[in-house]
Design a protein around this motif. Structure first.
Motif, short mmCIF file in Angstrom:
data_model
loop_
_atom_site.label_atom_id
_atom_site.label_comp_id
_atom_site.label_asym_id
_atom_site.label_seq_id
_atom_site.Cartn_x
_atom_site.Cartn_y
_atom_site.Cartn_z
N ALA A 1 0.84 -1.20 0.00
CA ALA A 1 0.00 0.00 0.00
C ALA A 1 0.88 1.26 0.00
N ALA A 2 1.97 1.21 0.78
CA ALA A 2 2.86 2.38 0.85
C ALA A 2 3.53 2.63 -0.49
N GLN A 3 3.97 1.56 -1.14
CA GLN A 3 4.64 1.71 -2.43
C GLN A 3 3.68 2.25 -3.48
N GLU A 4 2.43 1.85 -3.38
CA GLU A 4 1.44 2.33 -4.35
C GLU A 4 1.22 3.84 -4.24
N VAL A 5 1.05 4.32 -3.01
CA VAL A 5 0.80 5.78 -2.87
C VAL A 5 2.08 6.58 -3.05
N ALA A 6 3.23 5.91 -2.94
CA ALA A 6 4.51 6.62 -3.08
C ALA A 6 4.80 6.96 -4.54
N ILE A 7 4.02 6.38 -5.44
CA ILE A 7 4.30 6.54 -6.88
C ILE A 7 4.11 7.98 -7.34
N ASP A 8 3.12 8.67 -6.79
CA ASP A 8 2.74 9.98 -7.32
C ASP A 8 3.90 10.95 -7.48
N ASN A 9 4.84 10.97 -6.53
CA ASN A 9 6.00 11.83 -6.75
C ASN A 9 7.29 11.01 -6.87
N LEU A 10 7.11 9.77 -7.31
CA LEU A 10 8.26 8.90 -7.61
C LEU A 10 9.25 8.80 -6.45
N LYS A 11 8.72 8.52 -5.27
CA LYS A 11 9.61 8.33 -4.12
C LYS A 11 10.45 7.07 -4.33
N ARG A 12 11.71 7.16 -3.96
CA ARG A 12 12.53 5.95 -3.97
C ARG A 12 12.25 5.20 -2.66
N CYS A 13 11.81 3.95 -2.77
CA CYS A 13 11.49 3.17 -1.56
C CYS A 13 12.59 2.14 -1.34
N SER A 14 13.26 2.23 -0.21
CA SER A 14 14.26 1.24 0.13
C SER A 14 13.72 0.37 1.25
N VAL A 15 13.75 -0.93 1.01
CA VAL A 15 13.18 -1.85 1.99
C VAL A 15 14.32 -2.64 2.62
N TYR A 16 14.38 -2.61 3.95
CA TYR A 16 15.45 -3.30 4.66
C TYR A 16 14.92 -4.46 5.48
N ALA A 17 15.68 -5.56 5.47
CA ALA A 17 15.33 -6.68 6.34
C ALA A 17 16.60 -7.24 6.93
N GLU A 18 17.51 -6.35 7.32
CA GLU A 18 18.75 -6.88 7.88
C GLU A 18 18.77 -6.87 9.40
N ASP A 19 19.75 -7.58 9.89
CA ASP A 19 19.99 -7.56 11.33
C ASP A 19 20.91 -6.36 11.59
#
Lengths: 290, 307
Positions: free
Chosen positions: A237-255
């Motif tokens: 959902a966040a990535q979908e609404v982030a599209i309007d101004n082309l936000k770069r989304c970085s997703v982290y799953a590290e320790d």
């Protein structure tokens, strides 16, 4: 009589209560009621983004060296308040050894990133060979305001690992703290407030991610997102609404407790590369490509 | 032309000026500030506030190009949005009036010119008259004059009155706004006194400030001036316009000002014929909030024209 601390938000260098007036209980490992935290609302997100935007240009024009000194100052103050952070992590469920390790690693990470503040520019820049009479060069520039959902597995180190590489590059940020363990985030805000970090550079909200993230992700004045450990549906959902101004989304799953969870990549992700074509006189007889 | 007043007449004028209840004013403002306007009422309010703006540029570095750009903005607030009004007027220095008139020729937007040695007003009376005539001759629809604050504070009310009356006579068809520079008048009682004096001397509008001095259009000041307008209307049936200027830079504040004017003066004043905002950055915040209301997303100034 013991005086209990009121945990509030951190917006624009101030510690306001949430605009909504709501709170939620923070529970320790055995379910005991440790403290109340502010249950932030979308208007708090709005206020925080506004504060971050206001602070951004002045923060970005500071020299890398100056930002480096400020980051090092964060480490100094954190060192000074080590015991408080350890006991806060323990109250929220960490073992003593883990809590001590986490706080020590957090301090180390501050020093580590303080060192990067005036060095990443050289590594990310280039002078580019071009076939026209231009001096052509590329330099990194801050993206602007970055929205962060901080690591939901740690109380301090994840937060610090997501904040520092972003702000050292001239960005300002709005952080949604770990919902279950928000106390360390607000205490860290107190460290920031006394470390010469200008108000508005870091803004920290506590509350439910499901409520705050859609507003943050959809906000047209937020330029990038750093998201750690969030629910798949919320992420989508966040990535979908982030599209309007082309936000770069970085997703982290590290320790984030590991030393491998630090480095130049965490900085460069939140930089835009600006390339400049500077006209020069036609050089006679070939030779240099730039 | 309005005749000069002698000291006895001035004393008679001020005899009707009530003392200002500062505590009462602050309490009333407090209530206004806790109110919130939402949904369609908010959209309507935002549009109304936009239509009441005197889009202003009053800087030493103003150029004809800057004025043309401002006039374009006045007519095209945000072309991506539908149903937006234009602003009421652009407000410039006298030397920029001709250019602004030319740029706005095909619109209904008025050109207001500051006058009488704005912003300080420290010039000989002859110079102030020339200043005003220059603006009027170049086609200014409205004249924003500053009063001689020094003379007013020194108690030379007659001088201040005569000056306003003389400038009013030079305005012809142009409407006259009288700027008090409330930040220099110090007390609400002084501001009320000045309101009564300006209205008696022929002001069409009373205006708080130049925008060069803080504090400017604060709520207590505006409420005090609205009170003078109301008393004058109750007594004579004549409407006087109000223009707060300086410091109103957010949509929230603008909406609260509209609430205040509606409560104090009534709906007749809720048009740009009788109410104006003197502002430069307010327009963009109104537009941002308007688009937020339409799209449901908080907006960024990046996507709006610079002000």
């Amino acid at each position: 009589m013991e005086i209990l601390k009121t945990y509030k938000l951190y917006i624009g260098g101030q510690f306001p209560r949430t605009e909504s007036g709501r709170t939620y209980p923070v529970r320790g490992a055995n379910g005991n009621h440790v403290a109340n935290a502010c249950l932030g609302s979308r208007k708090d997100v709005r206020n925080a983004v506004q504060a971050a935007r206001k602070a951004q240009s002045a923060w970005a024009v500071r020299s890398g060296f100056n930002r480096s000194q400020i980051l090092y100052r964060i480490a100094e103050i954190l060192e000074d308040r080590k015991a408080q952070f350890v006991s806060e992590l323990i109250s929220m469920g960490s073992s003593t050894a883990d809590a001590q390790n986490e706080v020590q690693s957090s301090i180390d990470r501050c020093v580590y990133y303080a060192g990067w503040s005036d060095k990443y520019q050289a590594l990310l820049s280039s002078v580019n060979p071009v076939a026209t009479p231009h001096f052509n060069f590329s330099v990194p520039e801050a993206m602007g305001v970055v929205g962060v959902v901080s690591c939901q597995r740690t109380g301090l180190i994840g937060l610090i690992s997501q904040i520092l590489p972003v702000i050292l590059g001239g960005n300002t940020i709005v952080v949604i703290a770990n919902s279950d363990q928000p106390l360390g985030a607000i205490s860290f805000a107190e460290v920031l407030a006394t470390s010469d970090v200008p108000g508005g550079v870091v803004n920290i909200l506590t509350g439910q991610i499901a409520e705050l993230l859609p507003t943050l992700a959809g906000h047209m004045d937020v330029n990038a997102l750093s998201l750690a450990y969030i629910d798949a549906d919320l992420l989508k959902a966040a990535q979908e609404v982030a599209i309007d101004n082309l936000k770069r989304c970085s997703v982290y799953a590290e320790d984030f407790t590991l030393q491998t969870s630090q480095g130049l990549a965490f900085i460069s992700t939140f930089q835009e590369i600006k390339t400049t074509w500077h006209p020069i006189e036609q050089l006679s007889g070939g030779g240099s490509g730039y | 032309m309005i005749d000069s007043l002698n000291s006895a007449q001035i004393a008679a004028l001020f005899a009707l000026t009530p003392a200002i209840d500062q505590v009462g004013i602050h309490e009333r403002i407090g209530r206004i500030q806790t109110r919130s306007i939402k949904g369609t009422a908010k959209l309507q309010g935002l549009r109304m506030a936009l239509s009441m703006i005197d889009l202003t540029t009053l800087e030493g570095k103003d150029t004809l190009g800057k004025v043309r750009q401002l006039c374009f903005k006045a007519q095209h607030l945000h072309d991506q949005a539908t149903g937006l009004p234009t602003v009421a007027a652009v407000c410039v220095y006298p030397t920029m009036v001709a250019e602004a008139k030319k740029a706005l020729v095909s619109s209904n937007i008025k050109v207001a010119s500051v006058s009488t040695a704005f912003p300080a007003g420290q010039a000989p009376f002859e110079v102030k008259k020339l200043d005003t005539l220059y603006a009027v001759d170049n086609g200014a629809d409205e004249i924003d004059m500053v009063i001689s604050r020094g003379r007013f504070l020194a108690g030379d009310y007659q001088f201040v009155y005569d000056e306003i009356a003389a400038i009013k006579a030079l305005c012809g068809q142009a409407r006259l706004k009288v700027i008090f520079e409330t930040g220099e008048l110090d007390t609400l009682d002084q501001i009320r006194k000045m309101s009564d004096l300006a209205i008696a001397a022929g002001a069409d509008f009373i205006k708080t400030s130049t925008g060069k001095i803080q504090p400017a259009a604060t709520f207590p000041v505006v409420l005090t001036m609205l009170g003078a307008i109301k008393d004058h209307f109750d007594k004579t049936g004549q409407m006087i316009g109000m223009k707060p200027a300086g410091g109103i830079s957010s949509a929230k504040l603008a909406l609260q000002h509209l609430l205040l004017v509606k409560e104090v003066l009534g709906e007749a004043w809720l048009t740009n014929e009788w109410y104006r905002f003197g502002a430069s950055s307010l327009a963009n915040d109104l537009l941002l909030q308007y688009q937020k209301q339409v799209t449901g997303k908080y907006q960024s100034a990046t996507y709006f024209s610079i002000d």
